[in-house]
Write a protein that holds these residues in place. Structure first.
Motif: not given
Length: 261
Positions: A195-200, A204-209
């Motif tokens: 997801r991060i490599q895809g542009g997120e 944001d990803v850390a807060r979610e998962v």
């Protein structure tokens, strides 16, 4: 709703529920872990923060037990930081407007089927009112951070000069500022990396998962000097160029992604 969207909604509510243990002042016991700007941080809040982190690993392991003093210290620092930021946001009159709060609440709870939100909150010992208060506080802290970031400029020369100065009369310390994402299994770590490599955004990803207490701050670990971290962390962080996302790193605590900022 798709299965992935539903999962994201549940994780977002659970993350907010975890913060309730850190942020709310109700049922405050007499014992306090710290006093911040005249406001007590209850020892029970600190222990709840530690449990929130360690419960994500299931059965305790010897490695996790060894890290408990470090985990407790980090959790207390986060509690203190949060209280300081809330106090400063209050002094500056920084409050989210009702529309912002509704959008933030709807981004998570609004996507859950009827009754599921209440069930999640109940398991966390919370309710909608306390959840709303935590979200409002998070948004106020976000406004403060944006205001502070806009007001501060530091040149590369100033950073280099500060890093070169000895601390407490000793030799200069080597350090990095970094963020992490911590999950339970390799598949989840690789999905987060995709997801991060895809542009997120990493934060944001850390807060979610992420299962780590620093998830509330986008995974930010702050400035870390050699000797502060487990050896598995240092081996990656001091070899990782700034701005480059690490590969999945397995440690006794789970599976990590690191970003040196």
């Amino acid at each position: 709703m798709s299965r992935s969207a539903h999962a994201r909604a549940v994780r977002a509510v659970c993350a907010a529920c975890a913060l309730l243990a850190l942020a709310t002042g109700c049922r405050m016991p007499r014992e306090v872990a710290a006093t911040v700007d005249g406001r007590p941080v209850a020892a029970a809040e600190l222990e709840a923060a530690v449990r929130s982190f360690t419960s994500g690993f299931g059965r305790p392991t010897p490695a996790l037990e060894r890290e408990l003093p470090r985990i407790r210290r980090a959790a207390l620092e986060r509690l203190i930081d949060r209280e300081l930021m809330l106090a400063e946001a209050g002094r500056r009159g920084l409050r989210p407007d009702p529309a912002e709060v509704e959008r933030a609440l709807g981004a998570a709870g609004g996507r859950l089927p009827g009754g599921e939100l209440e069930a999640i909150l109940a398991r966390a010992g919370s309710d909608r009112e306390r959840w709303r208060r935590t979200v409002e506080e998070d948004l106020a802290i976000g406004k403060l951070q944006e205001q502070l970031a806009a007001a501060v400029t530091v040149s590369e020369r100033e950073i280099a000069d500060r890093n070169a100065r000895p601390r407490d009369g000793g030799a200069p310390s080597e350090g990095v500022r970094a963020s992490q994402i911590l999950v339970r299994d390799e598949a989840a770590a690789r999905e987060a990396r995709r997801r991060i490599q895809g542009g997120e955004g990493f934060a944001d990803v850390a807060r979610e998962v992420s299962l780590s207490p620093d998830a509330a701050c986008g995974g930010d670990l702050g400035l870390l000097a050699r000797g502060q971290m487990p050896p598995e962390f240092e081996a990656v962080l001091f070899a990782l160029p700034a701005g480059r996302l690490s590969d999945v790193v397995e440690t006794p605590y789970g599976y990590h992604l690191f970003l040196v900022t």
